[in-house]
Design a protein around this motif. Structure first.
Motif, PDB file in Angstrom:
ATOM      1  N   LEU A  38       0.832  -1.205   0.000  1.00 46.70           N
ATOM      2  CA  LEU A  38       0.000   0.000   0.000  1.00 46.70           C
ATOM      3  C   LEU A  38       0.867   1.255   0.000  1.00 46.70           C
ATOM      4  N   SER A  39       1.972   1.219   0.733  1.00 49.88           N
ATOM      5  CA  SER A  39       2.895   2.355   0.760  1.00 49.88           C
ATOM      6  C   SER A  39       3.544   2.578  -0.604  1.00 49.88           C
ATOM      7  N   LEU A  40       3.927   1.511  -1.274  1.00 53.56           N
ATOM      8  CA  LEU A  40       4.492   1.631  -2.622  1.00 53.56           C
ATOM      9  C   LEU A  40       3.466   2.228  -3.587  1.00 53.56           C
ATOM     10  N   THR A  41       2.236   1.784  -3.455  1.00 53.01           N
ATOM     11  CA  THR A  41       1.170   2.314  -4.303  1.00 53.01           C
ATOM     12  C   THR A  41       0.960   3.801  -4.028  1.00 53.01           C
ATOM     13  N   ALA A  42       0.902   4.166  -2.747  1.00 51.91           N
ATOM     14  CA  ALA A  42       0.722   5.574  -2.379  1.00 51.91           C
ATOM     15  C   ALA A  42       1.892   6.414  -2.896  1.00 51.91           C
ATOM     16  N   PHE A  43       3.094   5.894  -2.793  1.00 51.47           N
ATOM     17  CA  PHE A  43       4.271   6.614  -3.294  1.00 51.47           C
ATOM     18  C   PHE A  43       4.138   6.864  -4.800  1.00 51.47           C
ATOM     19  N   SER A  44       3.745   5.840  -5.524  1.00 52.70           N
ATOM     20  CA  SER A  44       3.590   5.980  -6.966  1.00 52.70           C
ATOM     21  C   SER A  44       2.495   6.988  -7.309  1.00 52.70           C
ATOM     22  N   TRP A  45       1.345   6.861  -6.675  1.00 54.43           N
ATOM     23  CA  TRP A  45       0.204   7.734  -6.986  1.00 54.43           C
ATOM     24  C   TRP A  45       0.448   9.183  -6.603  1.00 54.43           C
ATOM     25  N   PHE A  46       0.978   9.376  -5.387  1.00 57.70           N
ATOM     26  CA  PHE A  46       1.009  10.730  -4.828  1.00 57.70           C
ATOM     27  C   PHE A  46       2.367  11.418  -4.885  1.00 57.70           C
ATOM     28  N   LEU A  48       5.319  10.148  -7.116  1.00 60.41           N
ATOM     29  CA  LEU A  48       5.658  10.151  -8.543  1.00 60.41           C
ATOM     30  C   LEU A  48       4.591  10.897  -9.331  1.00 60.41           C
ATOM     31  N   GLY A  49       3.375  10.870  -8.814  1.00 56.06           N
ATOM     32  CA  GLY A  49       2.268  11.585  -9.447  1.00 56.06           C
ATOM     33  C   GLY A  49       2.476  13.081  -9.531  1.00 56.06           C
ATOM     34  N   ILE A  50       3.326  13.632  -8.674  1.00 50.92           N
ATOM     35  CA  ILE A  50       3.645  15.061  -8.746  1.00 50.92           C
ATOM     36  C   ILE A  50       4.250  15.386 -10.118  1.00 50.92           C
ATOM     37  N   TRP A  51       5.094  14.490 -10.622  1.00 54.00           N
ATOM     38  CA  TRP A  51       5.775  14.718 -11.896  1.00 54.00           C
ATOM     39  C   TRP A  51       5.048  14.097 -13.082  1.00 54.00           C
ATOM     40  N   PHE A  52       4.366  12.967 -12.865  1.00 59.66           N
ATOM     41  CA  PHE A  52       3.781  12.233 -13.987  1.00 59.66           C
ATOM     42  C   PHE A  52       2.263  12.317 -14.061  1.00 59.66           C
ATOM     43  N   GLY A  53       1.647  12.963 -13.105  1.00 63.07           N
ATOM     44  CA  GLY A  53       0.191  13.086 -13.088  1.00 63.07           C
ATOM     45  C   GLY A  53      -0.406  12.299 -11.941  1.00 63.07           C
ATOM     46  N   TRP A  54      -1.389  12.904 -11.280  1.00 65.60           N
ATOM     47  CA  TRP A  54      -2.043  12.303 -10.121  1.00 65.60           C
ATOM     48  C   TRP A  54      -2.471  10.884 -10.433  1.00 65.60           C
TER      49      TRP A  54
END
Length: 124
Positions: A38-46, A48-54
Protein backbone atom coordinates in the motif's frame (compact mmCIF):
# COMPACT_ATOMS: atom_id res chain seq x y z
CA UNK A 1 7.09 -13.21 -28.21
CA UNK A 2 8.89 -11.47 -25.30
CA UNK A 3 6.35 -8.64 -25.30
CA UNK A 4 3.45 -11.08 -25.28
CA UNK A 5 4.97 -12.74 -22.21
CA UNK A 6 5.37 -9.32 -20.54
CA UNK A 7 1.77 -8.43 -21.38
CA UNK A 8 0.51 -11.57 -19.64
CA UNK A 9 2.96 -11.06 -16.77
CA UNK A 10 1.67 -7.53 -16.15
CA UNK A 11 -1.95 -8.67 -16.29
CA UNK A 12 -1.26 -11.33 -13.67
CA UNK A 13 1.22 -9.42 -11.48
CA UNK A 14 -0.60 -6.09 -11.44
CA UNK A 15 -3.98 -7.71 -10.84
CA UNK A 16 -2.63 -9.84 -7.97
CA UNK A 17 -0.81 -6.81 -6.53
CA UNK A 18 -4.07 -4.85 -6.63
CA UNK A 19 -6.05 -7.69 -5.03
CA UNK A 20 -3.39 -8.00 -2.33
CA UNK A 21 -3.63 -4.26 -1.65
CA UNK A 22 -7.38 -4.67 -1.16
CA UNK A 23 -7.35 -7.87 0.92
CA UNK A 24 -3.88 -8.31 2.46
CA UNK A 25 -4.88 -6.54 5.67
CA UNK A 26 -7.47 -9.24 6.40
CA UNK A 27 -4.86 -11.83 7.36
CA UNK A 28 -2.45 -11.37 10.25
CA UNK A 29 0.36 -13.15 8.40
CA UNK A 30 0.23 -10.72 5.46
CA UNK A 31 -0.55 -7.41 7.19
CA UNK A 32 3.01 -6.09 7.29
CA UNK A 33 3.57 -6.87 3.62
CA UNK A 34 0.20 -5.35 2.82
CA UNK A 35 1.29 -2.11 4.46
CA UNK A 36 4.45 -2.20 2.31
CA UNK A 37 2.52 -2.68 -0.95
CA UNK A 38 0.00 0.00 0.00
CA UNK A 39 2.90 2.35 0.76
CA UNK A 40 4.49 1.63 -2.62
CA UNK A 41 1.17 2.31 -4.30
CA UNK A 42 0.72 5.57 -2.38
CA UNK A 43 4.27 6.61 -3.29
CA UNK A 44 3.59 5.98 -6.97
CA UNK A 45 0.20 7.73 -6.99
CA UNK A 46 1.01 10.73 -4.83
CA UNK A 47 4.79 11.29 -5.02
CA UNK A 48 5.66 10.15 -8.54
CA UNK A 49 2.27 11.59 -9.45
CA UNK A 50 3.64 15.06 -8.75
CA UNK A 51 5.77 14.72 -11.90
CA UNK A 52 3.78 12.23 -13.99
CA UNK A 53 0.19 13.09 -13.09
CA UNK A 54 -2.04 12.30 -10.12
CA UNK A 55 -2.55 8.57 -9.71
CA UNK A 56 0.50 7.68 -11.78
CA UNK A 57 1.29 3.97 -11.59
CA UNK A 58 4.66 2.62 -12.62
CA UNK A 59 3.21 -0.83 -13.40
CA UNK A 60 0.50 0.66 -15.60
CA UNK A 61 3.05 2.79 -17.43
CA UNK A 62 5.27 -0.22 -18.15
CA UNK A 63 2.27 -2.34 -19.15
CA UNK A 64 1.04 0.34 -21.55
CA UNK A 65 4.52 0.51 -23.13
CA UNK A 66 4.46 -3.26 -23.67
CA UNK A 67 0.93 -3.19 -25.09
CA UNK A 68 1.84 -0.34 -27.45
CA UNK A 69 4.72 -2.39 -28.83
CA UNK A 70 2.21 -5.19 -29.41
CA UNK A 71 0.03 -2.81 -31.42
CA UNK A 72 -2.61 -2.10 -28.78
CA UNK A 73 -3.61 1.50 -28.24
CA UNK A 74 -5.36 1.50 -24.89
CA UNK A 75 -7.16 4.73 -24.17
CA UNK A 76 -7.75 4.24 -20.43
CA UNK A 77 -5.75 6.26 -17.93
CA UNK A 78 -6.65 3.83 -15.14
CA UNK A 79 -5.53 0.23 -14.90
CA UNK A 80 -8.62 -0.64 -12.86
CA UNK A 81 -10.88 0.82 -15.56
CA UNK A 82 -8.91 -1.10 -18.19
CA UNK A 83 -9.10 -4.33 -16.17
CA UNK A 84 -12.85 -4.01 -15.64
CA UNK A 85 -13.33 -3.41 -19.36
CA UNK A 86 -11.18 -6.43 -20.24
CA UNK A 87 -12.90 -8.73 -17.72
CA UNK A 88 -16.52 -7.65 -18.21
CA UNK A 89 -16.65 -5.90 -21.58
CA UNK A 90 -18.48 -3.05 -19.82
CA UNK A 91 -17.08 0.46 -20.28
CA UNK A 92 -17.81 1.87 -16.82
CA UNK A 93 -17.63 5.61 -16.24
CA UNK A 94 -13.91 6.25 -15.73
CA UNK A 95 -14.46 8.95 -13.10
CA UNK A 96 -16.67 6.59 -11.10
CA UNK A 97 -14.07 3.82 -11.32
CA UNK A 98 -11.31 6.20 -10.21
CA UNK A 99 -13.37 7.46 -7.27
CA UNK A 100 -14.30 3.94 -6.13
CA UNK A 101 -10.66 2.88 -6.53
CA UNK A 102 -9.52 5.75 -4.32
CA UNK A 103 -12.14 5.01 -1.65
CA UNK A 104 -11.25 1.30 -1.58
CA UNK A 105 -7.56 2.21 -1.42
CA UNK A 106 -8.11 4.60 1.50
CA UNK A 107 -10.21 2.04 3.39
CA UNK A 108 -7.47 -0.54 2.81
CA UNK A 109 -4.78 1.85 4.08
CA UNK A 110 -6.80 2.72 7.19
CA UNK A 111 -7.55 -0.93 7.96
CA UNK A 112 -3.95 -1.99 7.35
CA UNK A 113 -2.51 0.72 9.60
CA UNK A 114 -5.08 0.14 12.33
CA UNK A 115 -4.66 -3.65 12.36
CA UNK A 116 -0.86 -3.47 12.18
CA UNK A 117 -0.86 -1.13 15.20
CA UNK A 118 -3.33 -3.34 17.04
CA UNK A 119 -1.25 -6.45 16.34
CA UNK A 120 1.89 -4.74 17.53
CA UNK A 121 0.23 -3.62 20.79
CA UNK A 122 -1.08 -7.14 21.40
CA UNK A 123 2.41 -8.58 20.96
CA UNK A 124 3.74 -6.51 23.85
Amino acid sequence: MWYQFLNIFFFVFHTLFTLFNITGWLFRATRKWNLVTLSLTAFSWFVLGIWFGWGYCLCTDWHWDVRERLGYHDQQNSYIHFLLLQLTGINFNETLVNNVTLVVFLISVIMSIWLNIRDRKRKR
